[in-house]
Structures are given as C-alpha cells and as structure tokens.
Design an enzyme around this catalytic site. Structure first.
Site, PDB file in Angstrom:
ATOM      1  CG  HIS A 176     -14.807  13.666   7.863  1.00 55.93           C
ATOM      2  ND1 HIS A 176     -15.985  14.362   7.986  1.00 55.93           N
ATOM      3  CD2 HIS A 176     -15.008  12.741   6.897  1.00 55.93           C
ATOM      4  CE1 HIS A 176     -16.869  13.885   7.138  1.00 55.93           C
ATOM      5  NE2 HIS A 176     -16.299  12.904   6.465  1.00 55.93           N
ATOM      6  CB  ALA A 206      -9.779  -0.032 -12.897  1.00 53.62           C
ATOM      7  CB  ALA A 223      -5.405  -0.210 -12.011  1.00 57.85           C
ATOM      8  CB  THR A 268      -1.910  11.117  -0.605  1.00 58.03           C
ATOM      9  OG1 THR A 268      -0.522  10.882  -0.909  1.00 58.03           O
ATOM     10  CG2 THR A 268      -2.570   9.788  -0.290  1.00 58.03           C
TER      11      THR A 268
END
Length: 214
Positions: A124, A151, A169, A174
């Site tokens: 968004h 995980a 994990a 990004t």
C-alpha cells in the site's frame, strides 16, 4: 494454464494487478472472483490429509502452475486462491503458508518452505491519503530453485531470491538475495556464501556422512 486463468490475467479489471501501478482492489469484478477463489482455498483446507489424490487435484485446479511431486500442508492461505502462483517440481510448503498473490509468485523446483511463511506481492502507498482510499499496488516475487525458506520468514513485494539460497527463520526479506548464500535477519542480509565446508558439516559442527552424497 487453463482458460479461466488466462481470462483472469487478460481482463481489463485485472490488468493493473500485474503492472505495478496503484489501483483499487475493491472493484466488484475483482471482489466477485476473489470470493470464489477463497472458497477454493477453504475447500482445500477441509480435505483430510489422508486423501492425497483429492488434495493434489484441488491444488492443480487452483494454481497457475503446480509441478509434479509438489505438496502444501493445510492450512494454507491465498487471497487470490493461488491463481497467480507458479510452483515448480517437488516444492514442499509446511503448515500455515500465506500467499498474498495479488500478482505473480514464482517458486523454483525443489524449494522447501517452512511453517508460517508469508510471501506477499501486495503493498500500500506510504501516503495516508491514498491509504484512506484503500488503494494498493503489487510487485511479483521470485524464489529460485532448491532454496530453503525458514519458518516464519516474510518475503515482501518485488523480492527475488537466487537459486540454492537459505533464508533464516524469522527473517524479513525486503531486498533481493543472490544465489548460493545464507541470509537472515530483519531486514534480511547476506550472512555468508554457501561453500565447500557445507558438504562436510551441518548443524553446529556435526559431520555429514559422505555416503549421503552417493
């Protein structure tokens, strides 16, 4: 790819999903089909684990591509019913996979995905005024061949992960991760390259039986 999926991609209402532009995801044409696709996800999650053939058939009917010997544990979640998801051969996803597949997600052959992983293509605008209008944009995600996603990792829109890499994990990915590395953290960063020592030792210095490579 079946005719319905081709229509989904080619229809004018859905074109903005795959162009990276800001659009309104709440228009009726999108919402109507999305609810149908969510019903398909619900159906998959109700199929008993012992009924492997029915599970396989349901996944094949949902995914844009779903390779031989691939499998997803239930429950799994997908807000477009995996219609924009492309899984190669022998992909395994553990419990709680969440595919935010407003645009395309590609996963290469033999990749393993740990429990409670999120792979998201949707985002968004930072501008609050645009978020008040419930606007969003999507960027595709690409995960290479023979990767291991640990995980509770979160892979954000537009990220590419190279072949053979390991994502630790709990990592928040990004930015792009190159091939052949171990990467972890928030934000996820390359820790080291995968090298010859990884053929000698596994967890905490435990030696690997050379016979396992035969």
């Amino acid at each position: 790819m079946n005719a319905e999926r081709e229509n989904l991609i080619s229809e004018d209402a859905f074109a903005p999903l795959h162009r990276g532009e800001i659009y309104d995801p709440g228009i009726p044409e999108i919402m109507e089909k999305q609810l149908t696709y969510l019903d398909d996800v619900f159906t998959y999650n109700q199929i008993p684990p012992s009924n492997l053939a029915e599970r396989r058939a349901q996944l094949e009917s949902m995914f844009a591509e779903f390779g031989e010997d691939s499998y997803i544990e239930a429950p799994f979640y997908s807000n477009m019913g995996a219609r924009h998801c492309h899984f190669g051969r022998a992909v395994y996803a553990n419990f709680g996979l969440c595919l935010v597949d407003d645009s395309h997600i590609y996963v290469g052959d033999h990749t393993m995905i740990g429990p409670n992983v999120v792979i998201a293509t949707a985002a968004h605008p930072i501008c609050p005024d645009l978020r008040l209008k419930n606007l969003q944009y999507n960027l595709p995600v690409e995960i290479g061949r023979n990767c291991w996603i640990g995980a509770s990792a979160v892979i954000l829109p537009g990220v590419k992960i190279g072949d053979g890499s390991v994502i630790g994990a709990g990592s928040i990915v990004t930015r792009d991760i190159p091939a052949g590395v171990v990467a972890c953290g928030n934000p996820c960063r390359v820790l080291r390259e995968i090298g010859p020592e990884d053929r000698l030792f596994y967890a905490h210095g435990r030696e690997i039986d050379p016979g396992l490579f035969d």
